[in-house]
Design an enzyme around this catalytic site. Structure first.
Site, PDB file in Angstrom:
ATOM      1  N   ASN A 191      31.182 -15.442 -17.396  1.00  0.00           N
ATOM      2  CA  ASN A 191      32.148 -15.280 -16.660  1.00  0.00           C
ATOM      3  C   ASN A 191      31.759 -16.009 -14.934  1.00  0.00           C
ATOM      4  OD1 ASN A 191      31.452 -13.756 -14.309  1.00  0.00           O
ATOM      5  ND2 ASN A 191      31.644 -12.301 -16.191  1.00  0.00           N
ATOM      6  N   ASP A 204      31.690   0.606 -19.642  1.00  0.00           N
ATOM      7  CA  ASP A 204      32.111   0.782 -18.758  1.00  0.00           C
ATOM      8  C   ASP A 204      30.877   1.304 -17.326  1.00  0.00           C
ATOM      9  OD1 ASP A 204      33.224   0.794 -15.656  1.00  0.00           O
ATOM     10  OD2 ASP A 204      35.281   0.628 -16.444  1.00  0.00           O
TER      11      ASP A 204
HETATM   12  O1  C5P Z   1      38.245  -2.053 -15.389  1.00  0.00           O
HETATM   13  P1  C5P Z   1      37.331  -3.806 -14.464  1.00  0.00           P
HETATM   14  O2  C5P Z   1      36.401  -4.357 -15.308  1.00  0.00           O
HETATM   15  O3  C5P Z   1      38.884  -4.435 -14.112  1.00  0.00           O
HETATM   16  O4  C5P Z   1      36.737  -3.043 -13.209  1.00  0.00           O
HETATM   17  C1  C5P Z   1      36.207  -4.003 -12.845  1.00  0.00           C
HETATM   18  C2  C5P Z   1      35.009  -2.686 -12.021  1.00  0.00           C
HETATM   19  O5  C5P Z   1      33.809  -2.504 -13.032  1.00  0.00           O
HETATM   20  C3  C5P Z   1      33.528  -3.103 -10.794  1.00  0.00           C
HETATM   21  O6  C5P Z   1      33.422  -3.292  -9.699  1.00  0.00           O
HETATM   22  C4  C5P Z   1      33.026  -3.906 -12.214  1.00  0.00           C
HETATM   23  O7  C5P Z   1      31.182  -3.563 -11.798  1.00  0.00           O
HETATM   24  C5  C5P Z   1      32.733  -2.377 -12.766  1.00  0.00           C
HETATM   25  N1  C5P Z   1      32.472  -2.612 -14.555  1.00  0.00           N
HETATM   26  C6  C5P Z   1      31.779  -2.073 -14.631  1.00  0.00           C
HETATM   27  N2  C5P Z   1      31.254  -2.083 -16.370  1.00  0.00           N
HETATM   28  C7  C5P Z   1      32.318  -2.917 -17.314  1.00  0.00           C
HETATM   29  C8  C5P Z   1      33.037  -3.539 -16.341  1.00  0.00           C
HETATM   30  C9  C5P Z   1      33.010  -3.526 -15.449  1.00  0.00           C
HETATM   31  O8  C5P Z   1      30.734  -1.462 -14.811  1.00  0.00           O
HETATM   32  N3  C5P Z   1      31.782  -3.262 -18.473  1.00  0.00           N
END
Ligand code: C5P
Length: 409
Positions: A214, A310
């Site tokens: 990205n 996540d």
């Molecule tokens: O749910 P979303 O991806 O929008 O959330 C964004 C937040 O979650 C950011 O702080 C990003 O660093 C974290 N994130 C994470 N692991 C993932 C996806 C997102 O820590 N696999």
């Protein structure tokens, strides 16, 4: 008032350029060190020698001049400045600033500057009143540029109206006041605390030569790491692939994939006081990494993607959890989605920003943040990422010091 600062004066091509010579004299009289950058057309109005004599420094005008770059390159010049003032700022120069063009030294310096920027417009009244000029002015204001003047009165072209550049005495006292108003740097407030920050994008390989990624530049995460260090913290930065230099005095752990970032963060998080997940972690990664380069065959093809772990939510679920801060990039319903993420991932704080709009965010120098926590929030206005990071670190420091979040309570 004294101005013991480094002031970079940009002069663009308008008749008001002669007034800027007086501005240099006044600024120096107040204690400022001044360097002058002229556009090619400014040099048609006034000689660089005038500014060189008055400032006591060589005048800069060329972007691609090897000698000048050796002496003080455009990036060093931008870093040298405590403040950039462009006076006069012509309609053309303002249009360039508003669009981020960088086709000469002055416009490039504006893009490279991380210090406060001021412009003193000067132009014919009809040019000033033209809708497109007003739109450009509005846009640079939103980009945190402060606009001084213009004044109303007789113009060099014989017309009367708004467009005269403010007088040097007025500009000088405006700048002196603005410098005095600038809040002093935040006192160290994370002293002795261990802070873990993730930054940048991840790369999810499809085959040995291709990957999904990205547009994250890592700038926000790196700025946060430096701000935390300046606030007295011991900082570890887990970084995806970025084009940024490793900051001094910060331990940098380089990773590529979401899985590697997960491992690097999870193994360190329990002994950190704060975790800031500023990385743009891929939500999905190819289910299979092909060991050999995928061949071009059918008109259409399908890639099966598998959800990644996540990291942020897992850190927040740890028994021995740090104060956990997440980011949220949203295209709509910003507060609702951010608050939902705050609750669902059990975060202590979330910093949300708009994406897919005109300004800020991914791969940009500037951003604005809407920060939320349970029963509260604060908006950090559009500014450069260095300042924004300092403000976010101050907010975090304030929150971890509330009784509810104090360790052991
Ligand atoms: O749910 P979303 O991806 O929008 O959330 C964004 C937040 O979650 C950011 O702080 C990003 O660093 C974290 N994130 C994470 N692991 C993932 C996806 C997102 O820590 N696999």
């Amino acid at each position: 008032m004294t101005i013991n600062k480094h002031i970079l004066l940009g002069v663009s091509g308008g008749i008001a350029a002669y007034k800027s010579a007086e501005l240099v004299r006044l600024l120096r009289k107040q204690g400022a060190e001044v360097r002058v950058v002229m556009t090619q057309s400014a040099m048609q109005f006034i000689s660089p020698l005038t500014f060189q004599s008055l400032s006591g420094n060589p005048v800069h005008s060329e972007l691609l001049d090897a000698d000048a770059e050796n002496a003080m390159g455009h990036i060093s010049l931008a870093r040298w400045a405590d403040l950039l003032i462009i006076a006069p700022a012509t309609a053309n120069l303002i249009a360039k600033l508003s669009h981020g063009l960088a086709d000469d030294l002055l416009s490039t310096l504006y893009l490279a500057a991380t210090c406060p920027v001021y412009v003193a417009p000067a132009m014919n009244q009809a040019m000033w009143n033209k809708a497109v000029t007003q739109e450009n002015i509005e846009k640079i204001r939103r980009h945190s540029v402060r606009v001084i003047g213009p004044e109303q009165g007789d113009q060099a072209c014989g017309e009367t109206g708004f467009g005269r550049m403010s007088e040097p005495t007025g500009i000088c006292s405006f700048l002196a006041q603005a410098l005095e108003d600038q809040t002093p740097a935040a006192a160290p407030c994370l002293h002795g605390l261990k802070v873990l920050i993730s930054a940048g994008p991840t790369r999810e390989p499809l085959d040995p030569v291709r990957y999904i990624t990205n547009r994250s530049s890592g700038k926000m995460g790196y700025a946060l790491a430096k701000a935390a260090l300046n606030a007295g913290a011991e900082v570890t930065l887990v970084s995806g692939p970025v084009a940024l230099a490793a900051p001094a005095n910060i331990e940098v752990v380089n990773v590529e994939t979401a899985a590697q970032m997960h491992e690097a963060v999870m193994s360190r998080a329990p002994d950190h006081a704060i975790y800031i997940g500023a990385a743009a972690v891929a939500d999905y990664s190819p289910a299979i990494m092909q060991p050999e380069k995928i061949k071009k065959q059918d008109e259409q093809t399908t890639i099966i993607l598998q959800k990644t772990k996540d990291i942020l939510a897992e850190v927040a679920r740890l028994d021995k959890r740090p104060f956990t801060v997440g980011f949220a990039a949203e295209t709509h319903n910003l507060e609702a989605y951010a608050r939902d993420k705050l609750a669902r991932k059990k975060l202590d704080m979330i910093a949300a920003n708009w994406v897919g709009r005109e300004l800020g965010g991914f791969d940009s120098e500037q951003n604005a943040l809407h920060v939320f926590w349970e029963n509260g929030g604060e908006t950090l206005e559009m500014t450069d990422k260095t300042r924004l990071a300092e403000q976010l670190i101050s907010l975090i420091a304030g929150r971890i010091n509330t009784p509810l979040n104090k360790k052991g309570e």
